[in-house]
Scaffold this active site. Sequence first.
Site, mmCIF file in Angstrom:
data_model
loop_
_atom_site.group_PDB
_atom_site.id
_atom_site.type_symbol
_atom_site.label_atom_id
_atom_site.label_comp_id
_atom_site.label_asym_id
_atom_site.label_seq_id
_atom_site.Cartn_x
_atom_site.Cartn_y
_atom_site.Cartn_z
ATOM 1 N N LYS A 143 44.043 28.343 41.155
ATOM 2 C CA LYS A 143 42.860 29.162 41.459
ATOM 3 C C LYS A 143 43.133 29.902 42.761
ATOM 4 C CE LYS A 143 37.848 29.057 42.164
ATOM 5 N NZ LYS A 143 37.739 29.491 43.568
ATOM 6 N N SER A 161 42.119 25.434 44.337
ATOM 7 C CA SER A 161 41.429 26.195 45.370
ATOM 8 C C SER A 161 41.858 25.797 46.779
ATOM 9 C CB SER A 161 39.921 26.040 45.169
ATOM 10 O OG SER A 161 39.206 26.953 45.946
#
Length: 513
Positions: free
Chosen positions: A423, A398
């Site tokens: 991600k 992320s």
Amino acid sequence: MKNLCLNFDAIKSSIPSKPSSMFLVPPPPRRLWFPTRTNNRNKSNNNQKTRKLSVSVSLKEQWLESAAKSAFGFGVSATFLFSVFCDSPSALAESLTVAFPVSRAPEVNAVQRTLVEAWGLIRETFVDPTYNHQDWDLKLQQTMVEMFPLNSADAAYTKISGMLSTLGDPFTRIISPKEYQGFRIGSDGNLQGVGLFINVEPRTGHLVVLSCIEGSPAARAGIHQGDELVEINGERLDGIDSEAAAQRLRGSAGTTVTVKVKDSVKKSAIREVKLPREYIKLSPLSSAIIPHRLPTGQLTKTGYVKLSAFSQSAAEDMKNAIQELENQGVHSYILDLRNNPGGLVKAGLDVAQMWLDGDETLVNTIDRNGNMLPITMADGHAITHDPLVVLVNEGSASASEILAGALHDNGRAILVGHKTFGKGKIQSVTELHDGSALFVTVAKYLSPALHDIDQVGITPDVQCTTEMLNSPKEASAKDNNGSKNSVSSLEADSCIMVAEHELDMKESKGTAS
């Protein structure tokens, strides 16, 4: 509203942007972090025009309620009429009205309103405008019908979760008021839990360990990155999201929780571990100076900074660390993002700007309509221009991937380690009227060089393997008898050794030029 990113775990006492079970912040404003545009779609139904509800306005002030009598089935019950004004420049904005039979159970009735709120936010902001190829308006009707006969709030929340699951996105979810409070506490870094960072593995749906906080109960018990959580206190975790699992792991210091874990190396080995819950201070950053001798024989200093999460304080902590290391005369840097599962996207972008100059693109976001929006710096000024290596691995996800991509694609850093988690989606977090919170995937992102990261990850420039331990540095760490002198854990880290080699190469090229 806040933005989050991945989930933290068992400790989340506060991490939000309130971002995730492990990231949090103070009371959040109720606006999307990413700018949204109201898309007005006209739908004709009995010659009446309706417009899409806009969530860019404060939810609590914009919900209007009125009660009426309405026959439903064989009984008579009240009907709520919800009107939500659209974000329109016109003084008299059109509104979308949703009518539904009120449950006889007060608890369920409250969740019905939460359902409409969640449905509206998804309708306005979810990254996939086809809602996973389904009629989202019909889905609301179906869920209302299923919720009406229920008698408990828990059962009603389950129906909302079921509705969200049909979107096919494990990161879009709702958490209860209690879970959300825990999530917010976690973002501040004051936690009571076992010290795990966990997340749902998108391809399998399994709950996996991203990392353990050093010295935590989980770390002392030998739980490792990649291990799968199978049970918590005797309850299977099939279909349980990471926030719900984190809530079960958290609890008052002094209590215990029993988990079953499948070893990531011995795939068939499942063991049961009893973990004590403790007060855990989540300090997202640590730093050190690594003495380093260049091939020329010159002794120099490398600044080492490890960032374990993008919490509310991450950017300020990073700024202070860099400035302190600069004051101590370091000549190069290693930024360690290994096992950093992410956190607040804004924190990741703020950290990136500390290393870059000018008007560089930090990340490209793609909205629900496929429009790409670059997020760029505005006349940035880096704190330091010293050579930089960034360490990443399978636990870097992320916001970590956004930061690594920004530094790499702009030519600021060399990446060393292993391929990252992958991600490439960004979530907004909105607190609903009852204190629960809705996480919605609102955008996809590409790196500055337009590389798609989602479910792919970032491949580093240089892999670090155990074979690389046979380096000149290890040889120099031995005395004449062949026995090893004491070396710090950092100096013995194979990836750090590779990073130092890359810094040497960069230094020699700089000298030659």
